[in-house]
Design a protein around this motif. Structure first.
Motif, PDB file in Angstrom:
ATOM      1  N   GLN A 149       0.793  -1.220   0.040  1.00 15.83           N
ATOM      2  CA  GLN A 149      -0.268  -0.014  -0.118  1.00 15.83           C
ATOM      3  C   GLN A 149       0.984   1.177  -0.111  1.00 15.83           C
ATOM      4  O   GLN A 149       0.197   2.211  -0.461  1.00 15.83           O
ATOM      5  CB  GLN A 149      -0.909   0.320   1.195  1.00 15.83           C
ATOM      6  CG  GLN A 149      -2.307  -0.611   0.990  1.00 15.83           C
ATOM      7  CD  GLN A 149      -2.181  -2.093   1.053  1.00 15.83           C
ATOM      8  OE1 GLN A 149      -1.635  -2.770   1.762  1.00 15.83           O
ATOM      9  NE2 GLN A 149      -2.956  -2.910   0.128  1.00 15.83           N
ATOM     10  N   VAL A 150       1.995   1.243   0.375  1.00 12.19           N
ATOM     11  CA  VAL A 150       3.146   2.341   0.486  1.00 12.19           C
ATOM     12  C   VAL A 150       4.240   2.300  -0.455  1.00 12.19           C
ATOM     13  O   VAL A 150       4.793   3.133  -0.812  1.00 12.19           O
ATOM     14  CB  VAL A 150       3.507   2.620   1.891  1.00 12.19           C
ATOM     15  CG1 VAL A 150       4.492   3.740   2.029  1.00 12.19           C
ATOM     16  CG2 VAL A 150       2.125   2.780   2.925  1.00 12.19           C
TER      17      VAL A 150
ATOM     18  N   PHE B 247      -1.112   3.992   6.181  1.00 16.35           N
ATOM     19  CA  PHE B 247      -1.114   2.388   5.570  1.00 16.35           C
ATOM     20  C   PHE B 247      -1.533   2.361   4.395  1.00 16.35           C
ATOM     21  O   PHE B 247      -2.102   1.312   3.761  1.00 16.35           O
ATOM     22  CB  PHE B 247      -2.342   1.883   6.628  1.00 16.35           C
ATOM     23  CG  PHE B 247      -1.684   1.719   8.047  1.00 16.35           C
ATOM     24  CD1 PHE B 247      -1.114   1.013   8.468  1.00 16.35           C
ATOM     25  CD2 PHE B 247      -2.497   2.842   8.924  1.00 16.35           C
ATOM     26  CE1 PHE B 247      -0.572   0.858   9.938  1.00 16.35           C
ATOM     27  CE2 PHE B 247      -2.016   2.844  10.236  1.00 16.35           C
ATOM     28  CZ  PHE B 247      -0.937   1.811  10.525  1.00 16.35           C
ATOM     29  N   GLY B 248      -1.723   3.549   3.539  1.00 13.09           N
ATOM     30  CA  GLY B 248      -1.948   3.309   2.281  1.00 13.09           C
ATOM     31  C   GLY B 248      -2.828   4.737   1.636  1.00 13.09           C
ATOM     32  O   GLY B 248      -3.270   5.654   2.596  1.00 13.09           O
ATOM     33  N   THR B 249      -2.895   4.536   0.261  1.00 11.65           N
ATOM     34  CA  THR B 249      -3.855   5.663  -0.301  1.00 11.65           C
ATOM     35  C   THR B 249      -5.340   5.561   0.102  1.00 11.65           C
ATOM     36  O   THR B 249      -5.934   6.537   0.011  1.00 11.65           O
ATOM     37  CB  THR B 249      -3.623   5.794  -1.887  1.00 11.65           C
ATOM     38  OG1 THR B 249      -2.410   5.289  -1.979  1.00 11.65           O
ATOM     39  CG2 THR B 249      -3.882   7.060  -2.281  1.00 11.65           C
ATOM     40  N   LYS B 250      -5.963   4.308   0.030  1.00 12.34           N
ATOM     41  CA  LYS B 250      -7.308   3.983   0.055  1.00 12.34           C
ATOM     42  C   LYS B 250      -8.016   4.256   1.519  1.00 12.34           C
ATOM     43  O   LYS B 250      -7.124   4.289   2.362  1.00 12.34           O
ATOM     44  CB  LYS B 250      -7.563   2.891  -0.227  1.00 12.34           C
ATOM     45  CG  LYS B 250      -7.312   2.558  -1.830  1.00 12.34           C
ATOM     46  CD  LYS B 250      -7.565   1.021  -2.333  1.00 12.34           C
ATOM     47  CE  LYS B 250      -6.814   0.779  -3.478  1.00 12.34           C
ATOM     48  NZ  LYS B 250      -6.695  -0.618  -3.566  1.00 12.34           N
ATOM     49  N   ASP B 253      -7.806   1.582   3.953  1.00 11.01           N
ATOM     50  CA  ASP B 253      -6.498   1.059   4.454  1.00 11.01           C
ATOM     51  C   ASP B 253      -6.074   1.533   5.611  1.00 11.01           C
ATOM     52  O   ASP B 253      -5.325   0.904   6.725  1.00 11.01           O
ATOM     53  CB  ASP B 253      -5.372   1.547   3.312  1.00 11.01           C
ATOM     54  CG  ASP B 253      -5.364   0.831   1.979  1.00 11.01           C
ATOM     55  OD1 ASP B 253      -6.150  -0.200   2.129  1.00 11.01           O
ATOM     56  OD2 ASP B 253      -4.880   1.392   1.139  1.00 11.01           O
TER      57      ASP B 253
END
Lengths: 292, 435
Positions: A149-150, B247-250, B253
């Motif tokens: 995700q990163v 924890f991410g773009t979404k 997440d």
């Protein structure tokens, strides 16, 4: 000498009409529309249209994301085409040699073909979900600080893996068919001359498989360029940091989500030219080396 | 001659009959929306209730996919002359539809023309301006409105012996204690929305020229300012120290680790609490989005996120009247309270808020009120909203650079420089399409 002349100049034209119609409606017309759109700038609602020559193209080449997308697409397509073909060839060679239960092996390898790219992407998303996905946990347990995700490279790894998995089955079918069309007498003759399995494969079987291989290469490049859209859309949507954003996905993002019709059309025209050139290169330089 | 006369008479009577017939039948209008799942069911219920409440209008709601798909579908339909009567457009798409001159019938005009007096003062302050013109006349009717708020795990904060932070300065004090208690102190689900757009509103900072896009087509973005750079430098250093989790773009997440009790506090939407109630196995509380007291002495309100309903222009009188009737039904306190309770989105009128309060709704679920209270905080000149063209792409640019800043691939200064350059290019391109 008398030349043979058909008496129905009309009939052949009539017979090709359906094909020509299909090509015009589903390819020529949209392509012409895209080319026209790529030269105009208009608001989403189509209330004001202005002709801007190459401005849309200029803004593409001034867009830093476009460079990132182009680079990623090149790496992605190469890796997807290479691994899906290599794996399929390996599996086909092994399946070809099996005598007992051959059908079950084949069906097990082929069924993935029925999975749509978007569905493959959703399956991939589950497998790589943080803390829950079995593949995620496996990779973490193996000591890899895996974080798709990163981390761009990790994200690229997941989309490549799923795209390859999805494509192996199609390639497998073609390679297996190609292998089975190699005459038994050629194989037997080779067996008398050479004991080494590996050497026989590279000197006899592989060259005879080349026409199939070439065809598979062409369809795989197109697959990696266009059909992996579903995988990207369901798994990463181009993130993180725009690092998994393929050229086709960017056309969709700018055109359908961002409503920049001119810019998006210009990108699709560039893509069209790129695939055209790629296919021509393949036919000119690789096909020459192939004996049918 | 006589025959002709008879025929004409028959024709005339036939015409009268047919027109009488259509007057008896209900006027059919369509509403394209982007509310899937349980939200979609709530939309269908509202439509059903509206149809049952009168007999002149038959409203059909149609789900068209996500916000972007709905917008694209409606634009394609508009270009083909098949536009629906009502369309739901999200915040980032507001500039596109409002700048398309003549595509929509402004809601305020529509209501005034068809006998429902438009009065901007009946709407909650933080809600009424986002989709309005610079005089406060509504162009789109806010429909599903939410605003970013802070959720906190009560047990986690008790374990660390801290209270929820009002300011980011306070956060810096409590975060190490939460970390020591075994939690990632904070995560957040939409960096462009929460840490960029609402950061500007909360601190009353200008987002762009042309009065944030309300006075004209904006061409210059102000995101590359010292307060934003300060905030992101801080966030990055929190991330490096384990005081912040990315924890991410979404959206999900970052929400999931909060639900899993890995993260102690989470910045999400005021509309998230319904979902959290179902999925979180712990007691949580809600409070305002923190602000920097070093930037502003007093706190300002936040923007709304979500979407609004627009009426397409070029429809018949009868259909426009039907649309106005539906908007009137939608703003009724009962409808608004139903929507508010079912979905967690804030009610858009003061009357609806008062009704929910009277029913004792906020005694049983105080979290539901936090969003409205935050939207009722003092306004500033930059808290109305923003109207920026190609904003979907600009958010994409921000997301890209933020990902890079958080992963360490770029510095805060370079990231914001890239955001400024790319956004200004997009704004300039958009400005050319507006005539």
């Amino acid at each position: 000498m008398k030349r043979q002349q058909f008496q129905h100049p009309f009939l052949p034209y009539f017979l090709v009409v359906p094909q020509v119609l299909i090509i015009s409606i589903f390819f020529v017309w949209p392509a012409a529309q895209a080319i026209y759109q790529s030269f105009v700038l208009e608001d989403a609602f189509g209330l004001g249209v202005q002709f801007v020559w190459f401005e849309n193209y200029e803004s593409i080449f001034n867009d830093r994301q476009y460079v990132v997308s182009a680079t990623f697409t090149a790496i992605f397509s190469t890796l997807v085409a290479f691994f899906s073909m290599a794996l399929a060839l390996f599996l086909a060679v092994k399946a070809d040699g099996i005598l007992k239960g051959a059908t079950s092996y084949k069906i097990l390898l082929i069924w993935v073909y029925a999975v749509a790219p978007a569905v493959a992407g959703i399956v991939g998303t589950f497998l790589f979900t943080r803390n829950l996905g079995p593949l995620y946990n496996l990779l973490i347990a193996s000591g890899w600080d895996f974080n798709p995700q990163v981390n761009v490279a990790d994200a690229a790894f997941t989309v490549i893996l799923v795209s390859v998995w999805k494509q192996v089955s199609v390639n497998f079918i073609y390679f297996l068919a190609g292998l089975q069309s190699i005459p038994t007498y050629v194989r037997e003759a080779a067996l008398i001359d050479c004991k080494s399995n590996v050497r026989r494969f590279w000197t006899i079987i592989f060259p005879l498989l080349a026409p199939t291989g070439f065809f598979v290469l062409v369809i795989n490049i197109t697959y990696a360029f266009f059909d992996t859209f579903g995988v990207i859309d369901t798994m990463t949507r181009g993130s993180p940091a725009g690092g998994t954003n393929t050229l086709v996905y960017k056309v969709y993002q700018d055109g359908f989500l961002g409503l920049d019709l001119g810019g998006s059309s210009a990108q699709s025209v560039i893509l069209m030219i790129l695939v055209l050139v790629l296919t021509m290169v393949q036919f000119r330089f690789i096909e020459r080396k192939i004996h049918y | 001659m006589r025959l002709m006369g008879k025929l004409a008479a028959v024709a005339v009577s036939a015409l009268t009959l047919s027109s009488a017939g259509s007057a008896l039948a209900a006027t059919e209008i369509t509403w394209w929306h982007a509310m899937g799942g349980s939200l979609g069911e709530t939309v269908n219920t509202i439509a059903k209730d509206f149809n049952a409440s009168q007999s002149d209008v038959m409203l059909t709601p149609i789900y068209k996919g996500g916000y972007e798909e709905t917008m694209t579908a409606s634009i394609a339909a508009f270009r083909a002359g098949q536009a629906p009567n009502i369309i739901q457009i999200f915040d980032a798409g507001a500039a596109t539809i409002i700048n398309a001159k003549g595509a929509v019938y402004p809601v305020a005009d529509l209501l005034n023309k068809y006998g429902v007096k438009f009065n901007k003062d009946v709407y909650i302050a933080g809600v009424r301006n986002f989709y309005a013109d610079n005089k406060g006349q509504m162009i789109g009717m806010p429909f599903n409105s939410s605003t970013p708020v802070l959720y906190y795990n009560k047990a986690a904060l008790a374990k660390a012996g801290v209270t929820p932070p009002k300011t980011w300065e306070e956060f810096e004090v409590i975060a190490p204690k939460l970390k020591a208690a075994g939690y990632v102190p904070l995560s957040q689900s939409h960096t462009p929305w929460i840490f960029s757009e609402n950061f500007h509103s909360r601190h009353n900072l200008s987002l762009s020229n042309e009065n944030n896009g309300y006075d004209g087509v904006a061409t210059k973005i102000n995101y590359n300012n010292k307060d934003m750079r300060h905030h992101f430098s801080k966030v990055k250093s929190w991330l490096d120290q384990g005081l912040y989790g990315y924890f991410g773009t979404k959206w999900n997440d970052n929400q999931k680790p909060f639900i899993d009790e890995e993260v102690a506090m989470w910045l999400g939407s005021s509309g998230s609490f319904g979902g959290l109630k179902k999925s979180a196995k712990f007691d949580f509380g809600t409070t305002y989005l923190p602000y920097w007291s070093s930037i502003v002495k007093k706190e300002y309100t936040t923007f709304i996120g979500g979407a609004a309903l627009f009426a397409f222009a070029g429809k018949s009188d009868a259909e426009n009247k039907a649309t106005a009737q539906f908007f009137a039904f939608l703003t009724k306190p009962e409808t608004q309270v139903f929507w508010h309770k079912q979905t967690g989105y804030v009610p858009i009128t003061k009357a609806a808020y008062a009704l929910a309060k009277k029913q004792g709704y906020y005694n049983e679920s105080p979290d539901a009120e936090v969003g409205i209270l935050q939207l009722s905080l003092p306004e500033g000149e930059n808290t109305k909203g923003y109207r920026l063209g190609y904003y979907v792409q600009i958010r994409e640019v921000m997301q890209r650079e933020y990902d890079k800043i958080f992963s360490g691939a770029t510095s805060v200064a370079d990231g914001f420089k890239a955001i400024e350059e790319d956004s200004n290019k997009l704004l300039a391109r958009f400005a050319k399409t507006v005539r």
